[in-house]
Scaffold this active site. Structure first.
Site, short mmCIF file in Angstrom:
data_model
loop_
_atom_site.label_atom_id
_atom_site.label_comp_id
_atom_site.label_asym_id
_atom_site.label_seq_id
_atom_site.Cartn_x
_atom_site.Cartn_y
_atom_site.Cartn_z
N CYS A 1 -0.01 5.38 -2.82
CA CYS A 1 0.84 5.80 -3.93
C CYS A 1 0.46 5.01 -5.17
O CYS A 1 -0.31 4.07 -5.12
CB CYS A 1 2.32 5.57 -3.60
SG CYS A 1 2.90 6.43 -2.12
N GLY B 1 -1.69 9.82 -5.81
CA GLY B 1 -0.70 10.61 -5.10
C GLY B 1 -0.38 11.88 -5.84
O GLY B 1 -0.08 11.86 -7.04
N ASN C 1 4.17 1.09 -2.88
CA ASN C 1 2.87 1.56 -2.39
C ASN C 1 2.50 0.75 -1.17
O ASN C 1 2.43 -0.48 -1.24
CB ASN C 1 1.80 1.39 -3.48
CG ASN C 1 0.40 1.71 -2.97
OD1 ASN C 1 0.23 2.55 -2.10
ND2 ASN C 1 -0.60 1.06 -3.53
N GLY C 2 2.29 1.43 -0.04
CA GLY C 2 1.92 0.72 1.18
C GLY C 2 2.65 1.27 2.39
O GLY C 2 3.11 2.42 2.39
N TYR D 1 -12.96 4.73 -2.13
CA TYR D 1 -12.44 6.07 -2.41
C TYR D 1 -11.27 6.13 -3.36
O TYR D 1 -11.28 6.89 -4.32
CB TYR D 1 -12.04 6.72 -1.08
CG TYR D 1 -11.39 8.09 -1.22
CD1 TYR D 1 -12.16 9.23 -1.43
CD2 TYR D 1 -10.01 8.23 -1.15
CE1 TYR D 1 -11.56 10.48 -1.57
CE2 TYR D 1 -9.40 9.47 -1.28
CZ TYR D 1 -10.18 10.60 -1.49
OH TYR D 1 -9.59 11.82 -1.62
#
Length: 502
Positions: A2, A28, A101-102, A257
């Site tokens: 995210c 996201g 995020n995670g 990526y």
């Protein structure tokens, strides 16, 4: 995976939060949300969809306030409904909003403890709501009517003590300020910046430095593992290390990526790291296939372009753009459901026949996960007239699930699981296949920051840096992540009974 952002300014921050989220959209595409604070009142807008689709003029006009946080969501295991869009909010104490995020690896145990011991109700299946409630409980334990920096840092220390896994988060405490913090291993990225204005200093916290750059802030530095950065409503910056034994073990897949190439993460230029990936991959091709007959190197847009260009230069082979990307189709890797991914590849890419016809082509991609996209692209190259199609991956084989916020598929859906390179090449239809060596990949990133002793490379080697991942937990994820389970969950949209699960 995210994207998070938080801003404390002197004027309305809604437009800058929106602009920052569009810059972080690559992190996201499933949902987006913004919450702002003005004179002790909160204004929230969130929903499924891209940033441009979630926020219309009527929404932006209501998002008033000089302080706010935002989020773009990429669905991890079990998270698909709009009810799990972020930021999340809890009213006690003070009113706290949080974007995360995670992934918490002990979310189930925490959810049980929150219900039984802390008397807190969790309304979704999102570990982000769990993280919010843990932080809220720890802040409430400080017992003060007015929040002080010491209270905030003590609450973050409590989060570190209770939570396991990966988390980079921004939390807004209504009427008091915004805090950003990062797990003690620094697995997920977070940075902060500042900007001098006529009315004083303004601050920003974000997942990637590119959001800071694009909004005209100056990057100060990364938030250290275990550290918390707190900006109060008076515009005062406070920082403190809140973990007992922090160590920097960032996720290397960010460089492969996820992150934008123009970002700096943990002092490492993503662009430079990808250049080095291409150079290292070229050396391996020369070593493994010294008599190669490659006529042209063609990247699979967009992430692999940087590596492919450097690879072609190192090999002394022509570089050409052979695929044109439809930029109105999302990234297939983060689309839920195999059927949707298959359908989107042909819509997303179109081959330029002149660059393939009669040539021996080396296709370069950042990584190979399921192999579904790679197989279709190789077939497209053959249909465009390629004589031979070789394939190179800037990353090693993905063989293990990710537990830290990247929703890698079920392990049995990974094309690299229990296959050697030759078998993978046959599975995707390549004449031959070459992968980056893991040691070389680590070195391409470490050059940018020699102080990093260990990266999280668990998707490649199965070694999880938090040291708490058991076979039972991996089996649990396996059940949630396979495409069959996804389809069933999306169709049923079942309500979770926390009282029974506790």
């Amino acid at each position: 995976m995210c994207g998070i952002i938080g801003i404390v300014g002197h004027e309305n921050v809604n437009q800058e939060l929106y602009d920052g989220l569009t810059v972080l959209q690559h992190r996201g595409q499933d949902a987006a949300g913004i919450v702002t604070c003005d004179k002790g009142r909160l204004f929230l807008r969130k929903d499924n969809g891209l940033v441009r689709d979630v926020f219309h003029t009527r929404h932006m006009l209501r998002l008033v306030g000089s302080m706010g946080i935002g989020h773009v969501r990429y669905p991890t295991a079990g998270c698909f409904s709009s009810a799990e869009s972020q930021p999340f909010y809890v009213n006690s104490p003070f009113g706290i909003s949080l974007a995360h995020n995670g992934n918490l690896t002990n979310a189930i145990e925490l959810k049980r403890d929150l219900f039984r011991a802390d008397r807190r109700h969790i309304n979704t299946d999102s570990d982000s709501e769990v993280l919010l409630n843990v932080f809220a409980h720890e802040l409430q334990q400080q017992g003060n009517l007015k929040v002080t920096p010491d209270d905030v840092f003590a609450a973050v220390a409590g989060v570190h003590h209770r939570c396991r896994g990966a988390y980079a988060a921004v939390a807004m405490i209504t009427g008091h300020g915004i805090v950003g913090f990062r797990d003690p291993h620094g697995i997920r990225p977070a940075v902060f910046g500042q900007r001098e204005t006529a009315r004083g200093m303004e601050y920003i916290i974000a997942s990637e430095s590119v959001a800071i750059d694009s909004l005209g802030f100056e990057l100060v530095r990364d938030i250290a593992p275990g550290e918390a950065v707190y900006i109060d409503t008076d515009g005062q910056l406070h920082t403190r290390q809140c973990a007992q034994d922090p160590q920097l073990n960032p996720c290397i897949f960010e460089h492969v990526y996820f992150a934008r190439p123009d970002s700096i993460i943990d002092s490492i230029s993503v662009y430079k790291a990808r250049l080095r990936m291409g150079e290292a991959l070229a050396k391996k091709i020369d070593r493994v296939f010294p008599d190669h007959d490659i006529d042209v190197v063609i990247p699979i847009p967009d992430t692999s372009r940087t590596s492919a260009l450097q690879l072609s230069n190192a090999l002394g082979v022509l570089y050409r753009e052979g695929f044109i990307k439809n930029r109105y189709i999302g990234r297939t890797f983060i689309m839920p459901g195999q059927k949707q991914r298959k359908k989107s590849v042909r819509q997303k890419l179109n081959a330029i026949e002149l660059e393939f016809k009669g040539k021996n082509v080396l296709l370069v991609d950042d990584s190979i996960v399921r192999g579904t996209t790679s197989k279709q692209i190789i077939q497209m190259a053959r249909e465009a007239g390629a004589n031979k199609v070789y394939f190179a991956s800037a990353a090693p084989p993905v063989r293990y699930p990710n537990v830290y916020g990247i929703d890698m598929p079920s392990v049995n859906e990974l094309v690299g699981h229990n296959r050697n390179d030759k078998q993978i090449a046959e599975a995707i239809g390549a004449d031959w296949l070459v992968y980056q060596d893991l040691d070389d990949l680590i070195e391409t990133a470490r050059v940018g920051n020699p102080g990093i002793q260990r990266f999280d490379t668990s998707v490649f080697d199965g070694n999880y840096v938090t040291g708490d991942i058991t076979p039972d937990y991996l089996d649990f994820l396996e059940g949630r992540r396979n495409d069959g389970a996804r389809s069933s969950q999306q169709e049923d949209n079942a309500v979770i009974d926390l009282h029974n699960s506790a």
